[in-house]
Scaffold this active site. Structure first.
Site, PDB file in Angstrom:
ATOM      1  CG  HIS A  85     -18.638  50.526  75.402  1.00  0.00           C
ATOM      2  ND1 HIS A  85     -18.188  51.689  76.008  1.00  0.00           N
ATOM      3  CD2 HIS A  85     -19.787  50.203  76.036  1.00  0.00           C
ATOM      4  CE1 HIS A  85     -19.016  52.039  76.966  1.00  0.00           C
ATOM      5  NE2 HIS A  85     -20.001  51.152  77.008  1.00  0.00           N
ATOM      6  CG  ASP A 144     -12.777  50.556  72.471  1.00  0.00           C
ATOM      7  OD1 ASP A 144     -12.934  51.548  73.235  1.00  0.00           O
ATOM      8  OD2 ASP A 144     -12.784  49.381  72.869  1.00  0.00           O
ATOM      9  CD  GLU A 164     -14.635  61.511  76.831  1.00  0.00           C
ATOM     10  OE1 GLU A 164     -15.546  62.235  77.256  1.00  0.00           O
ATOM     11  OE2 GLU A 164     -14.283  60.459  77.409  1.00  0.00           O
ATOM     12  CG  ASP A 207     -12.859  66.075  76.229  1.00  0.00           C
ATOM     13  OD1 ASP A 207     -12.189  65.050  76.384  1.00  0.00           O
ATOM     14  OD2 ASP A 207     -13.690  66.489  77.052  1.00  0.00           O
ATOM     15  CG  ASN A 219     -18.504  54.801  74.000  1.00  0.00           C
ATOM     16  OD1 ASN A 219     -18.115  54.266  72.970  1.00  0.00           O
ATOM     17  ND2 ASN A 219     -17.702  54.998  75.028  1.00  0.00           N
TER      18      ASN A 219
END
Length: 221
Positions: free
Chosen positions: A100, A104, A131, A87, A95
């Site tokens: 975002h 990404d 994630e 994770d 984020n």
């Protein structure tokens, strides 16, 4: 005229045969070209169906299929299997702070590092969702896979992706949970994934940005 045919007839036959051969050659070429294009298109469609659009790793469904085959082979050959769940630490905060698009890009960079550490035919890595990443390694000793995962964790930290709102480090890091076992017929890949998820929970509980291993039947520390 040794053939017994007039010159005009011989010329007509020669032109006809030459044209037929030429048409045949073009026909074979275009048929081969169409076959090749169809093969490439089928491969592209399969690739799109199996790969995560963002990271290029396997998606969850494709991972389950490939990992399932590796698991069954490990059961048959009594070989060890290592399954790791990873994770990105405090990714929601990342984020929220960076946006975002930056999120990404961070996932793409992490995915590239994860993918580099599973190159053998029976190994596989995937973006499991959001994630979260997952990997399976076939036939490795526990010490060897721990070394691989620690190297992977360190490489991701070394990317130096700034994370101003992480409680662990000023850069993007990951937590990793490892389940290692020699699978038996009564066990399943899902059992191993659950065990890796427990190990991941322990890694977070112990401070994140670390690798924690758990074996089947072992008690949580």
């Amino acid at each position: 005229m040794t053939s017994g045919l007039p010159a005009e007839q011989l010329l007509y036959n020669a032109v006809f045969l030459g044209s037929a051969n030429l048409i045949g050659c073009f026909g074979c070429y275009f048929l081969e070209y169409a076959t090749r294009q169809n093969f490439l298109a089928q491969g592209l469609l399969q690739d799109l169906a199996e790969k995560d659009y963002l990271t290029g790793l396997l998606n969850r469904r494709a991972f389950s299929e490939r990992a399932g085959r590796s698991w069954r082979q490990a059961v048959r050959e009594a070989q060890p299997i290592a399954v790791a769940m990873a994770d990105v630490d405090y990714f929601k905060r990342y984020n929220d702070h960076y946006g975002h698009a930056a999120g990404d890009e961070a996932l793409r960079a992490v995915g590239q590092v994860v993918g580099r550490h599973a190159r053998r035919p029976l190994d596989s890595t995937a973006r499991y969702g959001g994630e979260e990443f997952v990997g399976l390694w076939f036939g490795l000793d526990e010490a060897d896979i721990l070394a691989i995962l620690e190297e992977m964790r360190a490489e991701i930290e070394a990317l130096g992706l700034a994370h101003a709102h992480s409680d662990v480090a000023p850069v993007v890091t990951i937590s990793v949970g490892l389940a290692w076992l020699v699978p038996e017929p009564h066990q399943s890949l899902e059992d191993c994934l659950r065990l890796a998820d427990v190990a991941l929970y322990l890694a977070k509980e112990q401070g994140r940005n670390r690798v924690v291993s758990k074996r089947s039947g072992s008690r949580a520390p």
